[in-house]
Design a protein around this motif. Structure first.
Motif, PDB file in Angstrom:
ATOM      1  N   ILE A 172     114.150  70.594  -1.259  1.00  0.00           N
ATOM      2  CA  ILE A 172     114.934  69.867   0.007  1.00  0.00           C
ATOM      3  C   ILE A 172     115.329  70.971   0.992  1.00  0.00           C
ATOM      4  CG2 ILE A 172     117.273  68.813   0.330  1.00  0.00           C
ATOM      5  CD1 ILE A 172     116.988  67.536  -2.538  1.00  0.00           C
ATOM      6  N   THR A 173     115.588  72.097   0.649  1.00  0.00           N
ATOM      7  CA  THR A 173     116.188  73.227   1.455  1.00  0.00           C
ATOM      8  C   THR A 173     114.869  73.541   2.506  1.00  0.00           C
ATOM      9  OG1 THR A 173     117.672  73.887  -0.275  1.00  0.00           O
ATOM     10  CG2 THR A 173     117.176  75.505   1.737  1.00  0.00           C
ATOM     11  N   VAL A 174     113.786  73.876   1.878  1.00  0.00           N
ATOM     12  CA  VAL A 174     112.694  74.194   2.841  1.00  0.00           C
ATOM     13  C   VAL A 174     112.099  73.167   3.645  1.00  0.00           C
ATOM     14  CG1 VAL A 174     111.889  76.062   1.082  1.00  0.00           C
ATOM     15  CG2 VAL A 174     110.931  74.005   0.927  1.00  0.00           C
ATOM     16  N   THR A 175     112.330  71.874   3.108  1.00  0.00           N
ATOM     17  CA  THR A 175     111.964  70.743   4.036  1.00  0.00           C
ATOM     18  C   THR A 175     112.941  70.475   5.335  1.00  0.00           C
ATOM     19  OG1 THR A 175     111.170  69.452   1.910  1.00  0.00           O
ATOM     20  CG2 THR A 175     111.548  68.320   4.191  1.00  0.00           C
ATOM     21  N   TYR A 176     114.238  70.870   5.159  1.00  0.00           N
ATOM     22  CA  TYR A 176     115.075  70.847   5.902  1.00  0.00           C
ATOM     23  C   TYR A 176     114.941  72.221   6.979  1.00  0.00           C
ATOM     24  CZ  TYR A 176     119.631  72.071   8.181  1.00  0.00           C
ATOM     25  OH  TYR A 176     120.343  72.522   9.368  1.00  0.00           O
ATOM     26  N   PHE A 177     114.483  73.069   6.616  1.00  0.00           N
ATOM     27  CA  PHE A 177     114.207  74.375   7.354  1.00  0.00           C
ATOM     28  C   PHE A 177     112.871  73.846   8.208  1.00  0.00           C
ATOM     29  CE2 PHE A 177     115.930  77.534   4.304  1.00  0.00           C
ATOM     30  CZ  PHE A 177     117.284  77.312   4.742  1.00  0.00           C
ATOM     31  N   ASN A 178     111.846  73.302   7.607  1.00  0.00           N
ATOM     32  CA  ASN A 178     110.655  72.639   8.300  1.00  0.00           C
ATOM     33  C   ASN A 178     111.366  71.905   9.418  1.00  0.00           C
ATOM     34  OD1 ASN A 178     107.935  73.187   8.816  1.00  0.00           O
ATOM     35  ND2 ASN A 178     107.516  71.345   7.511  1.00  0.00           N
ATOM     36  N   LEU A 179     111.866  70.705   9.059  1.00  0.00           N
ATOM     37  CA  LEU A 179     112.203  69.711   9.857  1.00  0.00           C
ATOM     38  C   LEU A 179     112.954  70.550  11.079  1.00  0.00           C
ATOM     39  CD1 LEU A 179     112.066  66.732  10.587  1.00  0.00           C
ATOM     40  CD2 LEU A 179     114.243  66.586   9.230  1.00  0.00           C
ATOM     41  N   SER A 180     113.858  71.319  10.804  1.00  0.00           N
ATOM     42  CA  SER A 180     114.860  71.860  11.936  1.00  0.00           C
ATOM     43  C   SER A 180     113.996  72.508  12.933  1.00  0.00           C
ATOM     44  CB  SER A 180     115.916  72.914  11.419  1.00  0.00           C
ATOM     45  OG  SER A 180     116.674  71.892  10.631  1.00  0.00           O
ATOM     46  N   ILE A 181     112.860  73.351  12.485  1.00  0.00           N
ATOM     47  CA  ILE A 181     112.051  74.361  13.258  1.00  0.00           C
ATOM     48  C   ILE A 181     111.254  73.310  14.206  1.00  0.00           C
ATOM     49  CG2 ILE A 181     109.965  75.407  13.246  1.00  0.00           C
ATOM     50  CD1 ILE A 181     111.002  76.987  10.790  1.00  0.00           C
ATOM     51  N   TYR A 182     110.705  71.988  13.372  1.00  0.00           N
ATOM     52  CA  TYR A 182     109.837  71.079  14.289  1.00  0.00           C
ATOM     53  C   TYR A 182     110.848  70.406  15.458  1.00  0.00           C
ATOM     54  CZ  TYR A 182     108.064  66.603  15.406  1.00  0.00           C
ATOM     55  OH  TYR A 182     107.565  65.352  16.030  1.00  0.00           O
ATOM     56  N   LEU A 183     112.161  70.185  15.352  1.00  0.00           N
ATOM     57  CA  LEU A 183     113.187  69.372  16.119  1.00  0.00           C
ATOM     58  C   LEU A 183     113.366  70.528  17.432  1.00  0.00           C
ATOM     59  CD1 LEU A 183     115.422  67.336  13.731  1.00  0.00           C
ATOM     60  CD2 LEU A 183     113.382  66.495  15.289  1.00  0.00           C
ATOM     61  N   ASN A 184     113.493  71.712  16.811  1.00  0.00           N
ATOM     62  CA  ASN A 184     114.033  72.702  17.813  1.00  0.00           C
ATOM     63  C   ASN A 184     112.711  73.035  18.655  1.00  0.00           C
ATOM     64  OD1 ASN A 184     113.850  75.792  18.364  1.00  0.00           O
ATOM     65  ND2 ASN A 184     115.741  75.697  18.223  1.00  0.00           N
ATOM     66  N   ILE A 185     111.821  73.020  18.275  1.00  0.00           N
ATOM     67  CA  ILE A 185     110.323  73.258  19.301  1.00  0.00           C
ATOM     68  C   ILE A 185     110.333  71.865  20.172  1.00  0.00           C
ATOM     69  CG2 ILE A 185     107.729  73.351  18.998  1.00  0.00           C
ATOM     70  CD1 ILE A 185     108.285  75.125  16.801  1.00  0.00           C
ATOM     71  N   ARG A 186     110.447  70.804  19.570  1.00  0.00           N
ATOM     72  CA  ARG A 186     110.167  69.420  20.116  1.00  0.00           C
ATOM     73  C   ARG A 186     111.401  69.529  21.246  1.00  0.00           C
ATOM     74  NH1 ARG A 186     110.226  63.515  17.411  1.00  0.00           N
ATOM     75  NH2 ARG A 186     110.019  62.496  19.726  1.00  0.00           N
ATOM     76  N   LYS A 187     112.473  69.851  21.293  1.00  0.00           N
ATOM     77  CA  LYS A 187     113.359  69.851  22.354  1.00  0.00           C
ATOM     78  C   LYS A 187     113.074  70.875  23.264  1.00  0.00           C
ATOM     79  CE  LYS A 187     118.518  70.766  22.704  1.00  0.00           C
ATOM     80  NZ  LYS A 187     119.661  71.414  22.070  1.00  0.00           N
ATOM     81  N   ARG A 188     112.860  72.134  22.972  1.00  0.00           N
ATOM     82  CA  ARG A 188     112.436  73.267  23.815  1.00  0.00           C
ATOM     83  C   ARG A 188     111.186  72.702  24.749  1.00  0.00           C
ATOM     84  NH1 ARG A 188     111.715  77.866  19.993  1.00  0.00           N
ATOM     85  NH2 ARG A 188     110.658  78.979  21.632  1.00  0.00           N
ATOM     86  N   VAL A 189     110.237  72.100  24.188  1.00  0.00           N
ATOM     87  CA  VAL A 189     109.151  71.419  25.036  1.00  0.00           C
ATOM     88  C   VAL A 189     109.525  70.372  25.925  1.00  0.00           C
ATOM     89  CG1 VAL A 189     107.073  70.081  24.684  1.00  0.00           C
ATOM     90  CG2 VAL A 189     107.601  72.087  23.271  1.00  0.00           C
ATOM     91  N   SER A 190     110.360  69.593  25.437  1.00  0.00           N
ATOM     92  CA  SER A 190     110.856  68.697  26.192  1.00  0.00           C
ATOM     93  C   SER A 190     111.739  69.019  27.370  1.00  0.00           C
ATOM     94  CB  SER A 190     111.933  67.509  25.402  1.00  0.00           C
ATOM     95  OG  SER A 190     112.444  66.584  26.233  1.00  0.00           O
ATOM     96  N   LEU A 191     112.614  70.135  27.215  1.00  0.00           N
ATOM     97  CA  LEU A 191     113.330  70.667  28.346  1.00  0.00           C
ATOM     98  C   LEU A 191     112.539  71.351  29.237  1.00  0.00           C
ATOM     99  CD1 LEU A 191     116.400  71.978  26.129  1.00  0.00           C
ATOM    100  CD2 LEU A 191     116.405  70.183  27.815  1.00  0.00           C
ATOM    101  N   ARG A 192     111.517  72.124  28.872  1.00  0.00           N
ATOM    102  CA  ARG A 192     110.504  72.708  29.581  1.00  0.00           C
ATOM    103  C   ARG A 192     109.671  71.918  30.521  1.00  0.00           C
ATOM    104  NH1 ARG A 192     105.273  74.998  27.245  1.00  0.00           N
ATOM    105  NH2 ARG A 192     104.832  72.905  27.661  1.00  0.00           N
ATOM    106  N   ASN A 193     109.494  70.679  30.096  1.00  0.00           N
ATOM    107  CA  ASN A 193     108.531  69.662  30.752  1.00  0.00           C
ATOM    108  C   ASN A 193     109.474  69.007  31.687  1.00  0.00           C
ATOM    109  OD1 ASN A 193     106.435  70.291  29.414  1.00  0.00           O
ATOM    110  ND2 ASN A 193     106.602  68.544  28.062  1.00  0.00           N
ATOM    111  N   GLU A 194     110.788  68.773  31.575  1.00  0.00           N
ATOM    112  CA  GLU A 194     111.717  68.343  32.393  1.00  0.00           C
ATOM    113  C   GLU A 194     111.921  69.293  33.670  1.00  0.00           C
ATOM    114  OE1 GLU A 194     115.365  67.180  30.314  1.00  0.00           O
ATOM    115  OE2 GLU A 194     114.371  65.670  29.099  1.00  0.00           O
ATOM    116  N   ASN A 195     112.036  70.390  33.342  1.00  0.00           N
ATOM    117  CA  ASN A 195     112.378  71.327  34.419  1.00  0.00           C
ATOM    118  C   ASN A 195     110.982  71.830  35.250  1.00  0.00           C
ATOM    119  OD1 ASN A 195     115.023  71.796  33.722  1.00  0.00           O
ATOM    120  ND2 ASN A 195     114.524  72.954  32.146  1.00  0.00           N
ATOM    121  N   LEU A 196     110.011  71.070  35.063  1.00  0.00           N
ATOM    122  CA  LEU A 196     108.624  71.409  35.514  1.00  0.00           C
ATOM    123  C   LEU A 196     108.225  70.285  36.504  1.00  0.00           C
ATOM    124  CD1 LEU A 196     106.550  73.468  33.194  1.00  0.00           C
ATOM    125  CD2 LEU A 196     107.844  74.417  35.008  1.00  0.00           C
TER     126      LEU A 196
END
Length: 306
Positions: A172-196
């Motif tokens: 459960i812990t490593v799944t949480y870490f994996n999901l958090s990393i995915y959401l973090n990357i998705r958020k950064r990609v979304s913010l980058r695309n909004e600013n371009l």
């Protein structure tokens, strides 16, 4: 069985050798891969070889003392392997979500070594004392002559608690870490695309193509590698953990021996797969393996290590 021993020992020995030879692998995160390789090497070099004559003859002929030692080491290294996967996942999680503070700590190996030692201590404390002292506390042994398994083999309550610590919580812990990393990357990609603007976005994508090493690209690689490691861990450990609990609850009458034995071997297969995952998921190990196994390629194409 002999092939599994060979693959496990050679694969993990190669990981350790790469760590010794290539100084660039001696970062905080890579120390945890070394710790995992040591645990997996012991699986292939000690645990499986001692079990092979037992499973082939159906009888343990190496004495009670060696049986105890084998049980302690087997439970220790398998548990340490799991805890190391959690440690690696946590390290990848911090490297993505708290990149600045992670880079500041990257060269400090004291904390890494302390975490590595803690993994082994925690792994021993989970099963070691119980293996060594169960029959003395219970004032009797349930282990028949010619067999070798832990005295708590059919104790459902103990196995449920231990399995929660050894598998369910880590998974459960490593799944949480994996999901958090995915959401973090998705958020950064979304913010980058909004600013371009559309034109800038095309230019940025072209630049990204010319430069397989930006922070976002590295983090995407981290996410993919962690997802693969977690998936393999879950597939190898879930069948054994579930069957072990069910078997203990019904005292072995409701689980086919062949099915349980297969799930047991699947744990050890995980130790053979792990070193294969390193070069696939980790650029630094891929380069180090190439340097060790294909020295001619390094001489002909030295730029791949620049």
């Amino acid at each position: 069985m002999g092939l599994l021993v060979l693959v496990t020992v050679l694969g993990n020995a190669l990981v350790i050798l790469a760590f010794v030879v290539d100084r660039r692998l001696r970062t905080q995160g890579d120390f945890f891969f070394l710790n995992l390789a040591v645990a997996d090497l012991l699986v292939g070099g000690f645990c499986i070889p001692l079990y092979i004559p037992y499973v082939l003859t159906g009888e343990w002929r190496l004495g009670r003392g060696l049986c105890k030692l084998w049980l302690v080491v087997d439970y220790l290294v398998c548990t340490a392997s799991v805890f190391n996967i959690v440690l690696i996942s946590f390290d990848r999680f911090i490297s993505v979500t708290k990149a600045v503070s992670y880079r500041a700590q990257k060269g400090k190996t004291r904390n890494a070594i302390l975490k590595m030692v803690t993994v082994w201590i925690a792994a021993f404390l989970l099963y070691g004392p119980a293996i060594l002292s169960w029959e003395y506390i219970a004032q009797k042994s349930i282990l028949p002559e010619g067999e070798c398994h832990a005295e708590f083999f059919y104790n459902w309550y103990f196995l449920m608690i231990a399995s929660t610590i050894e598998f369910f919580t880590p998974f459960i812990t490593v799944t949480y870490f994996n999901l958090s990393i995915y959401l973090n990357i998705r958020k950064r990609v979304s913010l980058r695309n909004e600013n371009l603007s559309p034109g800038q976005e095309d230019s940025e994508m072209s630049f990204q193509g010319k430069k397989g090493n930006t922070p976002l690209t590295r983090d995407k690689r981290v996410a993919k590698s962690l997802a693969i490691i977690v998936s393999v861990f879950g597939l190898c450990w879930a069948p054994y953990t579930l069957l072990m609990i069910i078997r203990a609850a019904c005292h072995g009458h409701c689980v086919l021996h062949a099915l349980y034995e297969t799930s047991f071997w699947l744990l050890w297969v995980n130790s053979a797969i792990n070193p294969i995952l390193y070069p696939l998921c980790h650029m630094s190990f891929r380069k180090a393996f190439t340097k060790l196994l294909c020295p001619r390629k390094v001489k002909i194409h030295p730029h791949i290590f620049m």
